[in-house]
Design a protein around this motif. Structure first.
Motif, PDB file in Angstrom:
ATOM      1  N   PRO A 124      14.297 -24.225   9.783  1.00  0.00           N
ATOM      2  CA  PRO A 124      14.979 -23.152   9.037  1.00  0.00           C
ATOM      3  C   PRO A 124      14.440 -22.937   7.624  1.00  0.00           C
ATOM      4  O   PRO A 124      14.312 -21.792   7.182  1.00  0.00           O
ATOM      5  CB  PRO A 124      16.438 -23.614   9.019  1.00  0.00           C
ATOM      6  N   PHE A 125      14.138 -24.034   6.906  1.00  0.00           N
ATOM      7  CA  PHE A 125      13.640 -23.866   5.538  1.00  0.00           C
ATOM      8  C   PHE A 125      12.287 -23.151   5.543  1.00  0.00           C
ATOM      9  O   PHE A 125      12.050 -22.236   4.752  1.00  0.00           O
ATOM     10  CB  PHE A 125      13.514 -25.239   4.871  1.00  0.00           C
ATOM     11  N   GLU A 126      11.395 -23.569   6.434  1.00  0.00           N
ATOM     12  CA  GLU A 126      10.085 -22.922   6.534  1.00  0.00           C
ATOM     13  C   GLU A 126      10.224 -21.466   6.958  1.00  0.00           C
ATOM     14  O   GLU A 126       9.556 -20.584   6.413  1.00  0.00           O
ATOM     15  CB  GLU A 126       9.214 -23.680   7.535  1.00  0.00           C
ATOM     16  N   TYR A 127      11.088 -21.202   7.922  1.00  0.00           N
ATOM     17  CA  TYR A 127      11.276 -19.842   8.420  1.00  0.00           C
ATOM     18  C   TYR A 127      11.788 -18.922   7.308  1.00  0.00           C
ATOM     19  O   TYR A 127      11.302 -17.795   7.128  1.00  0.00           O
ATOM     20  CB  TYR A 127      12.265 -19.877   9.591  1.00  0.00           C
ATOM     21  N   TYR A 128      12.755 -19.422   6.543  1.00  0.00           N
ATOM     22  CA  TYR A 128      13.307 -18.625   5.441  1.00  0.00           C
ATOM     23  C   TYR A 128      12.231 -18.330   4.399  1.00  0.00           C
ATOM     24  O   TYR A 128      12.067 -17.190   3.951  1.00  0.00           O
ATOM     25  CB  TYR A 128      14.479 -19.388   4.822  1.00  0.00           C
ATOM     26  N   MET A 129      11.475 -19.347   3.999  1.00  0.00           N
ATOM     27  CA  MET A 129      10.468 -19.166   2.964  1.00  0.00           C
ATOM     28  C   MET A 129       9.286 -18.329   3.461  1.00  0.00           C
ATOM     29  O   MET A 129       8.672 -17.595   2.677  1.00  0.00           O
ATOM     30  CB  MET A 129       9.978 -20.527   2.460  1.00  0.00           C
ATOM     31  N   PHE A 130       8.944 -18.432   4.741  1.00  0.00           N
ATOM     32  CA  PHE A 130       7.887 -17.575   5.296  1.00  0.00           C
ATOM     33  C   PHE A 130       8.274 -16.109   5.138  1.00  0.00           C
ATOM     34  O   PHE A 130       7.467 -15.283   4.683  1.00  0.00           O
ATOM     35  CB  PHE A 130       7.667 -17.907   6.774  1.00  0.00           C
ATOM     36  N   LYS A 140      11.199 -22.970 -10.302  1.00  0.00           N
ATOM     37  CA  LYS A 140      11.829 -23.891 -11.248  1.00  0.00           C
ATOM     38  C   LYS A 140      12.688 -24.934 -10.530  1.00  0.00           C
ATOM     39  O   LYS A 140      12.835 -26.063 -11.013  1.00  0.00           O
ATOM     40  CB  LYS A 140      12.694 -23.111 -12.241  1.00  0.00           C
ATOM     41  N   CYS A 141      13.243 -24.566  -9.380  1.00  0.00           N
ATOM     42  CA  CYS A 141      14.106 -25.489  -8.646  1.00  0.00           C
ATOM     43  C   CYS A 141      13.294 -26.523  -7.866  1.00  0.00           C
ATOM     44  O   CYS A 141      13.559 -27.723  -7.934  1.00  0.00           O
ATOM     45  CB  CYS A 141      15.017 -24.707  -7.707  1.00  0.00           C
ATOM     46  N   PHE A 142      12.283 -26.065  -7.130  1.00  0.00           N
ATOM     47  CA  PHE A 142      11.543 -26.963  -6.237  1.00  0.00           C
ATOM     48  C   PHE A 142      10.283 -27.541  -6.877  1.00  0.00           C
ATOM     49  O   PHE A 142       9.711 -28.490  -6.344  1.00  0.00           O
ATOM     50  CB  PHE A 142      11.174 -26.211  -4.956  1.00  0.00           C
ATOM     51  N   LEU A 143       9.840 -26.967  -8.002  1.00  0.00           N
ATOM     52  CA  LEU A 143       8.713 -27.525  -8.755  1.00  0.00           C
ATOM     53  C   LEU A 143       9.154 -27.678 -10.203  1.00  0.00           C
ATOM     54  O   LEU A 143       8.667 -26.995 -11.097  1.00  0.00           O
ATOM     55  CB  LEU A 143       7.484 -26.605  -8.657  1.00  0.00           C
ATOM     56  N   PRO A 144      10.073 -28.582 -10.457  1.00  0.00           N
ATOM     57  CA  PRO A 144      10.672 -28.668 -11.802  1.00  0.00           C
ATOM     58  C   PRO A 144       9.712 -29.295 -12.808  1.00  0.00           C
ATOM     59  O   PRO A 144       8.956 -30.223 -12.490  1.00  0.00           O
ATOM     60  CB  PRO A 144      11.895 -29.560 -11.582  1.00  0.00           C
ATOM     61  N   THR A 145       9.754 -28.789 -14.017  1.00  0.00           N
ATOM     62  CA  THR A 145       8.951 -29.369 -15.098  1.00  0.00           C
ATOM     63  C   THR A 145       9.682 -30.519 -15.784  1.00  0.00           C
ATOM     64  O   THR A 145       9.048 -31.324 -16.465  1.00  0.00           O
ATOM     65  CB  THR A 145       8.612 -28.292 -16.140  1.00  0.00           C
ATOM     66  N   ARG A 166      10.086 -30.515   0.453  1.00  0.00           N
ATOM     67  CA  ARG A 166      10.456 -29.134   0.127  1.00  0.00           C
ATOM     68  C   ARG A 166       9.506 -28.535  -0.908  1.00  0.00           C
ATOM     69  O   ARG A 166       9.118 -27.372  -0.815  1.00  0.00           O
ATOM     70  CB  ARG A 166      11.898 -29.093  -0.393  1.00  0.00           C
ATOM     71  N   SER A 167       9.109 -29.321  -1.905  1.00  0.00           N
ATOM     72  CA  SER A 167       8.189 -28.821  -2.929  1.00  0.00           C
ATOM     73  C   SER A 167       6.834 -28.481  -2.329  1.00  0.00           C
ATOM     74  O   SER A 167       6.262 -27.420  -2.602  1.00  0.00           O
ATOM     75  CB  SER A 167       8.033 -29.876  -4.028  1.00  0.00           C
ATOM     76  N   GLU A 168       6.322 -29.408  -1.517  1.00  0.00           N
ATOM     77  CA  GLU A 168       5.013 -29.177  -0.918  1.00  0.00           C
ATOM     78  C   GLU A 168       5.051 -27.993   0.039  1.00  0.00           C
ATOM     79  O   GLU A 168       4.140 -27.156   0.056  1.00  0.00           O
ATOM     80  CB  GLU A 168       4.563 -30.440  -0.176  1.00  0.00           C
ATOM     81  N   THR A 169       6.113 -27.897   0.822  1.00  0.00           N
ATOM     82  CA  THR A 169       6.232 -26.787   1.774  1.00  0.00           C
ATOM     83  C   THR A 169       6.321 -25.444   1.054  1.00  0.00           C
ATOM     84  O   THR A 169       5.647 -24.477   1.430  1.00  0.00           O
ATOM     85  CB  THR A 169       7.468 -26.988   2.664  1.00  0.00           C
ATOM     86  N   LEU A 170       7.153 -25.378   0.019  1.00  0.00           N
ATOM     87  CA  LEU A 170       7.291 -24.134  -0.735  1.00  0.00           C
ATOM     88  C   LEU A 170       5.955 -23.696  -1.314  1.00  0.00           C
ATOM     89  O   LEU A 170       5.556 -22.526  -1.187  1.00  0.00           O
ATOM     90  CB  LEU A 170       8.310 -24.320  -1.857  1.00  0.00           C
ATOM     91  N   LEU A 171       5.230 -24.609  -1.944  1.00  0.00           N
ATOM     92  CA  LEU A 171       3.947 -24.251  -2.557  1.00  0.00           C
ATOM     93  C   LEU A 171       2.937 -23.826  -1.505  1.00  0.00           C
ATOM     94  O   LEU A 171       2.221 -22.829  -1.689  1.00  0.00           O
ATOM     95  CB  LEU A 171       3.411 -25.433  -3.362  1.00  0.00           C
ATOM     96  N   GLN A 172       2.858 -24.544  -0.398  1.00  0.00           N
ATOM     97  CA  GLN A 172       1.896 -24.181   0.645  1.00  0.00           C
ATOM     98  C   GLN A 172       2.195 -22.804   1.213  1.00  0.00           C
ATOM     99  O   GLN A 172       1.273 -22.012   1.465  1.00  0.00           O
ATOM    100  CB  GLN A 172       1.909 -25.233   1.754  1.00  0.00           C
ATOM    101  N   ILE A 173       3.458 -22.499   1.407  1.00  0.00           N
ATOM    102  CA  ILE A 173       3.811 -21.174   1.948  1.00  0.00           C
ATOM    103  C   ILE A 173       3.431 -20.082   0.964  1.00  0.00           C
ATOM    104  O   ILE A 173       2.839 -19.055   1.345  1.00  0.00           O
ATOM    105  CB  ILE A 173       5.317 -21.130   2.275  1.00  0.00           C
ATOM    106  N   PHE A 174       3.752 -20.261  -0.317  1.00  0.00           N
ATOM    107  CA  PHE A 174       3.402 -19.249  -1.317  1.00  0.00           C
ATOM    108  C   PHE A 174       1.890 -19.050  -1.395  1.00  0.00           C
ATOM    109  O   PHE A 174       1.397 -17.919  -1.438  1.00  0.00           O
ATOM    110  CB  PHE A 174       3.951 -19.663  -2.686  1.00  0.00           C
ATOM    111  N   VAL A 175       1.139 -20.146  -1.418  1.00  0.00           N
ATOM    112  CA  VAL A 175      -0.319 -20.030  -1.524  1.00  0.00           C
ATOM    113  C   VAL A 175      -0.902 -19.380  -0.279  1.00  0.00           C
ATOM    114  O   VAL A 175      -1.776 -18.508  -0.362  1.00  0.00           O
ATOM    115  CB  VAL A 175      -0.944 -21.424  -1.770  1.00  0.00           C
ATOM    116  N   GLU A 176      -0.416 -19.784   0.901  1.00  0.00           N
ATOM    117  CA  GLU A 176      -0.953 -19.222   2.144  1.00  0.00           C
ATOM    118  C   GLU A 176      -0.638 -17.736   2.270  1.00  0.00           C
ATOM    119  O   GLU A 176      -1.493 -16.939   2.633  1.00  0.00           O
ATOM    120  CB  GLU A 176      -0.382 -19.984   3.346  1.00  0.00           C
ATOM    121  N   MET A 177       0.595 -17.355   1.959  1.00  0.00           N
ATOM    122  CA  MET A 177       0.991 -15.961   2.144  1.00  0.00           C
ATOM    123  C   MET A 177       0.404 -15.037   1.081  1.00  0.00           C
ATOM    124  O   MET A 177       0.097 -13.875   1.360  1.00  0.00           O
ATOM    125  CB  MET A 177       2.521 -15.834   2.132  1.00  0.00           C
TER     126      MET A 177
END
Length: 789
Positions: free
Chosen positions: A115-121, A155-160, A220-231
């Motif tokens: 579900p998380f991957e599907y939503y972010m895709f 900011k949530c999944f890649l916090p500084t 979650r951080s790695e998945t979010l970044l990979q999806i953004f970069v790939e898409m």
């Protein structure tokens, strides 16, 4: 709702929010939703889709049950789709164990996503698919709900600061294992070696119920970044880019373009056509797309720069470094660098030569300046001096050398083809020059080039590609490569991994690029001269305009000449800005490339010769031929960039000129018919009168003849042997159709009424005054013809 019911409506809900993959269903249209125009919908959408909002709670609730959802491979970016369809597994770990055969009766390959991957895709790809959304008002991309959500998720999944917040569910520590194939998997081969991800490394020997929360946050951080970069970035593959650098492929593409421009299409065109489509991708990013990528780049710099300093003891580091800290260390070079470089290369080569390129430019400059997003504050000083680039960034510059050097050369080639008199284009040159002129930056780039050009040691042919390929294996959070102290080897590996082993490097501070910089400097000088002449012309025009000049008859009213420029509408302030930008850009270029004052003086003299003794611009560069003037390539370049132009004058029958904005169309046509009737009726008598040599003949010639259409200076490349037309004596009443003439006569009659002079008497006075004026003008200026003014 039960979990089964939520599982059933989840794909429909996601599609209702982000729109369908084919773009037919718009959904909530987050890219056009703004708080200024729709405050209620805007706030509701942000609250509902917030990382701690109802939608994400539903995602985590379904995630705990290990549900899977199909995502069609056909909607993935071009290189990924082509790779999967050819049964070659992409290098990104995002696709591992997810490619599925279609179910019975189904068509096409699918990805089985949690579900998380599907939503972010869906969230990420909606930026690409929803391009034809109905817009009834101006939309600022940076203020849209989509842009704000991207920033919130980053900011949530890649916090500084701190760590990723745990998912708001009843089982926050529950890990999500890799999806189990529901049907036989496709037998895929891989681009390179496979490594387990950091997540797998940390939880491989733990029960899923008691999984490490740090691993869950990294997943979650790695998945979010990979999806953004790939898409958003993976629309141009490295292999295709390297093939396009081949002279053989460039020749085939050139043949194809020549074939489609010709009238005949044969078999050679077909082979070139296939070659073009085999080597070139057609994806065209939008300005909004680029702005979102820039937001990603800026946040990744801040995320990476928030890395805690490494402890002095390597053994201590191996036991204390958290997964998030390790992720920060490798996030840019191993996830983003390669794909962003190819993305920028495509934009630099294919983006239109207009002001919209500013978005691409700022994204590039943001990547080049990670120190701008470092947590330390610059020291406050009384004088705002430019901040020197610290030596600690030397490693980043060396490992991203092509981002600085090759893309700078690409920008030079673009700048040489743009009109630098335009304030927006001048601003872009100024921005690039200012960034590269930061103290110590040019020296570090030069040091990187020197490291690359050092004699190469014995390095295996494939070692370049294996060592520094940013996406080898599944995740670079797996097994970190041993520290390599040879900086030269790192730079070579970076260059060869992106450009291939046969790449011929063009030095940024070499002779060839220096000549391009000198050409740009010369173009800047010419643009400054052009802007100055435009400013002077506008000032003169404003000075000569007055209330009574609006009623004057000037020779330019009817001769059809055009002396304007595209910048006439932008005003004096914009011309001044252009001059300021160009002056500072030239100063920065001199600092970067150590240009001497003698070279600048010589260029200024060359630019000065572009003006003649009257201060007027010369004609574009031409050569004489039997058919008249022919533009040279330099002349075409001068016209395209607004450096020189032909003075266009109307040379036909003045009576047949197009009706002007200051003329009454009905009166023009009526007076033309009346003039034609009189000319046909009295043609012979006027010819006899004008042929007389006494005063009466001179007076008639003054009123009834046209000037000879002979110009000493040729203002346009006309055919030399053009047949000259000659019109005999004739009456022209068109000047009476001018609003200026009519209003002037009206005012004269109005003023005469104050002195109790009637219309008849006033008309008689006007005729007597004009006759006296004509007699005087006949004696002194016979060649000046009032009826043509």
């Amino acid at each position: 709702f039960s979990l089964k019911e939520l599982h059933g409506i989840f794909p429909w809900l996601v599609e209702s929010i982000f729109g369908s993959l084919d773009g037919i269903i718009v959904g909530w249209n987050l890219r056009c939703l703004q708080g200024r125009t729709n405050p209620n919908e805007y706030s509701v959408a942000l609250d509902f889709l917030d990382p701690s909002g109802p939608m994400m709670k539903l995602v985590y609730k379904l995630q705990a049950e290990e549900y899977r959802y199909d995502f069609p491979v056909s909607y993935l970016p071009g290189p990924v789709k082509a790779s999967i369809q050819e049964q070659v597994l992409p290098e990104c770990s995002l696709y591992y164990n997810k490619v599925q055969f279609p179910s019975s009766g189904g068509l096409g390959l699918n990805l089985a996503l949690n579900p998380f991957e599907y939503y972010m895709f869906y969230f990420a790809i909606s930026l690409i698919t929803q391009k034809n959304s109905p817009v009834t008002h101006h939309v600022s991309p940076s203020n849209s709900a989509y842009f704000i959500l991207v920033d919130t998720y980053l900011k949530c999944f890649l916090p500084t600061e701190g760590s990723v917040l745990p998912p708001p569910s009843s089982n926050p520590g529950g890990a999500i294992p890799s999806p189990t194939p529901r049907s036989p998997a496709v037998p895929f081969s891989s681009y390179g070696m496979h490594h387990t991800s950091l997540l797998k490394r940390h939880i491989a020997h733990q029960p899923s119920v008691n999984a490490d929360p740090a691993s869950q946050e990294i997943w979650r951080s790695e998945t979010l970044l990979q999806i953004f970069v790939e898409m958003w970035l993976h629309h141009y593959s490295l292999e295709m880019y390297q093939k396009m650098q081949s002279p053989h492929v460039k020749l085939e593409v050139l043949h194809y373009r020549l074939s489609i421009s010709s009238k005949h299409h044969g078999s050679p065109a077909q082979s070139s056509y296939q070659a073009l489509h085999a080597y070139q991708e057609s994806f065209k990013p939008t300005e909004e797309h680029v702005l979102v990528v820039r937001l990603l780049v800026k946040h990744l710099h801040a995320f990476s720069n928030s890395l805690k300093p490494e402890p002095l003891s390597p053994s201590a580091h191996s036991h204390t470094a958290s997964p998030l800290e390790e992720f920060k260390r490798v996030v840019i070079p191993r996830f983003v660098q390669e794909k962003l470089y190819i993305f920028l290369q495509h934009c630099f080569g294919h983006w239109p030569l207009d002001a919209s390129f500013r978005a691409v430019l700022e994204m590039w400059l943001s990547y080049l300046q990670p120190w701008r997003y470092a947590p330390e504050k610059p020291p406050q000083s009384a004088e705002p001096l430019p901040r020197s680039v610290s030596e600690k960034w030397a490693a980043f510059i060396q490992e991203n050398l092509l981002m600085y050097t090759k893309l700078f050369v690409g920008f030079l080639n673009r700048a040489l083809r743009t009109d630098l008199v335009s304030p927006k284009n001048a601003l872009m040159v100024f921005r690039v020059a200012k960034v590269f002129a930061q103290p110590n930056l040019a020296e570090m780039i030069l040091k990187g080039e020197q490291l690359f050009l050092e004699p190469e040691l014995v390095i295996p042919h494939r070692q370049h590609r294996v060592f520094m390929s940013p996406t080898l294996g599944g995740s670079f959070l797996s097994s970190r490569s041993p520290a390599v102290t040879d900086a030269s080897f790192k730079v070579k590996s970076h260059v060869y991994s992106l450009e291939g082993q046969d790449f011929q490097y063009k030095q940024m501070f070499g002779t060839e690029v220096r000549n391009l910089v000198l050409k740009l400097a010369q173009l800047i000088c010419q643009a400054q001269q052009t802007a100055k002449s435009i400013s002077d012309h506008s000032a003169e025009t404003m000075a000569t305009q007055s209330f009574f000049s609006w009623f004057r008859f000037t020779p330019s009213d009817m001769n059809g000449s055009y002396t304007g420029n595209d910048l006439d509408e932008i005003g004096q302030d914009s011309v001044k800005k252009t001059d300021e930008y160009l002056e500072k850009a030239l100063e920065y270029l001199c600092q970067i490339f150590k240009l001497s004052e003698a070279q600048l003086t010589q260029m200024m003299l060359k630019c000065g010769t572009a003006q003649d003794e009257n201060g007027k611009k010369q004609l574009p560069d031409c050569v004489e031929s039997e058919n008249g003037l022919i533009l040279t390539p330099l002349g075409r370049y001068q016209i395209i960039n607004g450096l020189r132009r032909f003075e266009v004058h109307y040379r036909g029958d003045t009576e047949l000129q197009p009706i002007r904005s200051y003329e009454n169309a009905t009166l023009v046509r009526l007076l033309f018919r009346l003039s034609s009737v009189l000319n046909q009726r009295f043609a012979d008598q006027m010819e006899v009168l004008c042929s007389r040599e006494d005063f009466v003949g001179r007076l008639c010639r003054y009123h009834l003849t046209n000037p000879h259409l002979v110009q000493k200076i040729r203002y346009s490349p006309m055919v030399r042997d053009r047949t000259r037309q000659h019109w005999g004596p004739r009456i022209s009443l068109r000047f009476l159709a001018s609003y200026r003439t009519l209003i002037s006569l009206l005012m004269i009659y109005f003023l005469a009424s104050w002195f109790y002079i009637g219309p008849g008497g006033c008309t008689f006075i006007i005729l007597i005054g004009y006759f006296l004026y004509a007699v005087i003008m006949t004696f002194f200026f016979e060649g000046w013809k009032p009826h043509e003014h």
